[in-house]
Design an enzyme around this catalytic site. Sequence first.
Site, short mmCIF file in Angstrom:
data_model
loop_
_atom_site.label_atom_id
_atom_site.label_comp_id
_atom_site.label_asym_id
_atom_site.label_seq_id
_atom_site.Cartn_x
_atom_site.Cartn_y
_atom_site.Cartn_z
N LYS A 10 63.97 -42.28 47.91
CA LYS A 10 63.63 -41.38 49.16
C LYS A 10 62.43 -42.26 49.85
O LYS A 10 61.75 -42.87 49.09
CB LYS A 10 63.29 -39.80 48.79
CG LYS A 10 64.43 -39.26 48.16
CD LYS A 10 64.38 -37.88 47.85
CE LYS A 10 65.56 -37.18 47.39
NZ LYS A 10 65.22 -35.58 47.41
N TYR A 50 73.90 -33.95 52.82
CA TYR A 50 73.36 -32.73 52.14
C TYR A 50 74.13 -31.32 52.66
O TYR A 50 73.31 -30.48 52.60
CB TYR A 50 71.60 -32.71 52.55
CG TYR A 50 70.89 -33.21 51.65
CD1 TYR A 50 70.86 -33.35 50.05
CD2 TYR A 50 69.96 -34.37 51.96
CE1 TYR A 50 70.18 -33.94 49.20
CE2 TYR A 50 69.25 -35.11 51.28
CZ TYR A 50 69.42 -34.76 49.75
OH TYR A 50 68.54 -35.84 48.98
N ASN A 113 60.38 -36.02 46.56
CA ASN A 113 60.42 -35.89 45.13
C ASN A 113 61.07 -37.27 44.57
O ASN A 113 61.49 -37.31 43.52
CB ASN A 113 61.25 -34.83 44.45
CG ASN A 113 62.72 -34.76 45.05
OD1 ASN A 113 63.15 -35.47 45.79
ND2 ASN A 113 63.53 -33.85 44.26
N HIS A 116 66.93 -39.18 44.53
CA HIS A 116 68.05 -38.29 44.50
C HIS A 116 69.10 -38.85 43.46
O HIS A 116 69.24 -40.28 43.42
CB HIS A 116 68.77 -38.06 45.80
CG HIS A 116 70.06 -37.46 45.66
ND1 HIS A 116 70.12 -36.10 45.45
CD2 HIS A 116 71.34 -38.03 45.56
CE1 HIS A 116 71.51 -35.83 45.64
NE2 HIS A 116 72.32 -37.09 45.65
N GLU A 127 79.66 -38.84 46.85
CA GLU A 127 78.53 -39.32 47.38
C GLU A 127 78.55 -41.23 47.58
O GLU A 127 78.25 -41.61 48.34
CB GLU A 127 77.11 -38.85 46.38
CG GLU A 127 76.84 -37.24 46.61
CD GLU A 127 75.62 -37.14 45.75
OE1 GLU A 127 75.24 -35.74 46.00
OE2 GLU A 127 75.09 -37.84 45.11
P1 CMP Z 1 67.82 -33.75 45.92
O1 CMP Z 1 68.25 -33.84 44.24
O2 CMP Z 1 67.91 -34.77 46.76
O3 CMP Z 1 68.78 -32.65 46.38
C1 CMP Z 1 68.48 -31.78 47.48
C2 CMP Z 1 67.06 -31.65 47.65
O4 CMP Z 1 66.32 -30.72 48.33
C3 CMP Z 1 66.36 -31.85 46.41
O5 CMP Z 1 66.44 -33.09 45.75
C4 CMP Z 1 64.95 -31.44 46.84
O6 CMP Z 1 64.16 -32.63 47.33
C5 CMP Z 1 65.12 -30.64 47.95
N1 CMP Z 1 64.61 -29.17 47.86
C6 CMP Z 1 63.56 -28.54 48.73
N2 CMP Z 1 63.21 -27.44 48.21
C7 CMP Z 1 64.32 -27.06 47.22
C8 CMP Z 1 64.71 -25.86 46.38
N3 CMP Z 1 64.17 -24.92 46.47
N4 CMP Z 1 65.82 -26.16 45.27
C9 CMP Z 1 66.33 -27.37 45.29
N5 CMP Z 1 66.07 -28.53 46.11
C10 CMP Z 1 64.98 -28.25 47.08
#
Ligand code: CMP
Length: 134
Positions: A10, A50, A113, A116, A127
Amino acid sequence: SLERTLSIIKPDAVAKNVIGEIYTRFEKAGLKIVAARMAQLSREEAEGFYAVHRERPFFGALVEFMISGPVMIQVLEGENAIARNRELMGATNPKDAAPGTIRADFADSIDANAVHGSDGADTAKNEIAYFFGA
Ligand code: CMP
């Protein structure tokens, strides 16, 4: 079994200059990078990727973050690649991520974070097709 999974480094991790360190973790875990490209996602691409989260309260912030800078998108291949990549990443929220995982080491928040990874076989297929076609 031999699987493929979609991984995205990311914008936060690209900005921290740790693409190579994350690739090394994939490689040391036996995951092979079989396709990769860097991209600046458009809003439409990020929203489409998403789409399952469209109704969630964090959707807007997630899309804004994902288009805030370039991402590195790759297909990882290996034995149990989907689960193995999820182990390497650690929990979605870096506060909950086990020591030594990518998110524990490089992530700052649940939105920023670092990575992904596909969460299952069907998701992985969809995906991978989304970014790399058939
Ligand atoms: P990712 O695995 O990319 O999939 C969805 C993303 O939403 C997740 O990682 C997080 O970076 C983001 N996100 C933000 N808030 C939440 C939440 N409460 N629960 C899950 N994903 C979240």
